[in-house]
Structures are given as structure tokens and as C-alpha cells.
Scaffold this motif. Structure first.
Motif, short mmCIF file in Angstrom:
data_model
loop_
_atom_site.label_atom_id
_atom_site.label_comp_id
_atom_site.label_asym_id
_atom_site.label_seq_id
_atom_site.Cartn_x
_atom_site.Cartn_y
_atom_site.Cartn_z
N ASP A 105 6.95 10.17 -3.66
CA ASP A 105 5.37 10.30 -3.60
C ASP A 105 5.02 11.06 -2.50
O ASP A 105 5.16 10.52 -1.31
CB ASP A 105 4.38 9.28 -3.78
N GLY A 107 1.99 13.37 -0.25
CA GLY A 107 0.67 13.98 -0.31
C GLY A 107 0.40 15.06 0.48
O GLY A 107 0.91 14.97 1.44
N TRP A 108 -0.39 16.24 0.02
CA TRP A 108 -0.86 17.26 0.98
C TRP A 108 -2.13 17.67 0.29
O TRP A 108 -2.29 17.91 -0.78
CB TRP A 108 0.60 18.44 0.87
N ASN A 109 -2.92 18.18 1.11
CA ASN A 109 -4.11 18.91 0.71
C ASN A 109 -5.22 18.02 -0.30
O ASN A 109 -5.61 18.66 -0.97
CB ASN A 109 -3.88 20.32 0.34
N GLY A 110 -5.21 16.77 0.09
CA GLY A 110 -6.16 16.07 -0.65
C GLY A 110 -5.38 15.59 -1.98
O GLY A 110 -6.25 14.61 -2.79
N SER A 111 -4.22 15.93 -2.34
CA SER A 111 -3.56 15.29 -3.54
C SER A 111 -2.12 15.13 -3.47
O SER A 111 -1.55 15.43 -2.45
CB SER A 111 -3.77 16.18 -4.85
N ASN A 112 -1.43 14.48 -4.55
CA ASN A 112 -0.17 14.07 -4.37
C ASN A 112 0.79 15.07 -5.22
O ASN A 112 0.12 15.69 -6.30
CB ASN A 112 0.23 12.90 -4.83
N PHE A 113 1.87 15.50 -4.93
CA PHE A 113 2.70 16.18 -5.73
C PHE A 113 3.32 15.55 -6.70
O PHE A 113 3.50 14.30 -6.71
CB PHE A 113 3.85 16.81 -5.03
#
Length: 113
Positions: A105, A107-113
Motif C-alpha cells: 500500500d 499513498g501519493w497525492n491524496g490517495s493510494n495506488f
């Protein structure tokens, strides 16, 4: 989404940090990642001990990445990291530890990949 975090015993000028960052960026495709999202942290002038002895030239490099790579890829990356540190900073491979941290898990830029 790789992150390479390097703790080094030696003191570096800004140009040396930039060169190290660039070399890590060229090496990251070894783990099937691109420099596009690579983050690099460099902490110089660290105190590191190995086998009870303070290292004058040593490094600990932690590589985190979204997903995982094969043992052969990790081995190749360790070779590249050690070569970079020796070529650029004179840190011998026997004074370097490299660890890998696959992450499920990220996260980047407000959400997760």
C-alpha cells in the motif's frame, strides 16, 4: 514508487548529493521502476558502527518500492548501489548494508495506488 534512503558517514557537498541522486535514478530500472516517481533521501555525516567499530566510510541504504522485485534483481541493485558509493564517495562495499522493503500500500497525492 521507489524511495531510496541513504545514511552515509561521509560529509557531502550539494553537488555530490546531486550526483548521488542522479546515479540512483539511473540504477532504479534494475528493479523495474522508473525515475519518474523516485524519491531519494540523503543523510550525510551519520555515525554508523559495524561489528562494534565506528565506520569512517560506511553507508546504510534502504530501498522501499511499491510491489516487489526478484532476488536476482535485488542482488543486481545491491551491486549497483555498492559500485555507486565506492566510485563516487570511496565507500567500500564491505562497509555498506542495503535493505529492501516491498510495500503493498503506497499513498501519493491524496490517495493510494
Amino acid at each position: 514508487m521507489p524511495f531510496i534512503d541513504a545514511k552515509l558517514t561521509v560529509s557531502l557537498a550539494d553537488a555530490q548529493k546531486e550526483a548521488l541522486k542522479t546515479a540512483f535514478g539511473k540504477a532504479i530500472p534494475t528493479l523495474h521502476k522508473t525515475e519518474t516517481y523516485l524519491m531519494v533521501g540523503i543523510q550525510d555525516s551519520c555515525d554508523l558502527w559495524m561489528a562494534g567499530q565506528k565506520l569512517t566510510k560506511g553507508a546504510y541504504v534502504s530501498v522501499s518500492l511499491y510491489g516487489h522485485a526478484s532476488p536476482a534483481d535485488y542482488n543486481a541493485m545491491t551491486g549497483k548501489i555498492c559500485a555507486i558509493l565506492e566510485d563516487q564517495l570511496g565507500i567500500p562495499g564491505n562497509g555498506v548494508y542495503v535493505t529492501y522493503h516491498p510495500v503493498t500500500d503506497w499513498g501519493w497525492n491524496g490517495s493510494n495506488f
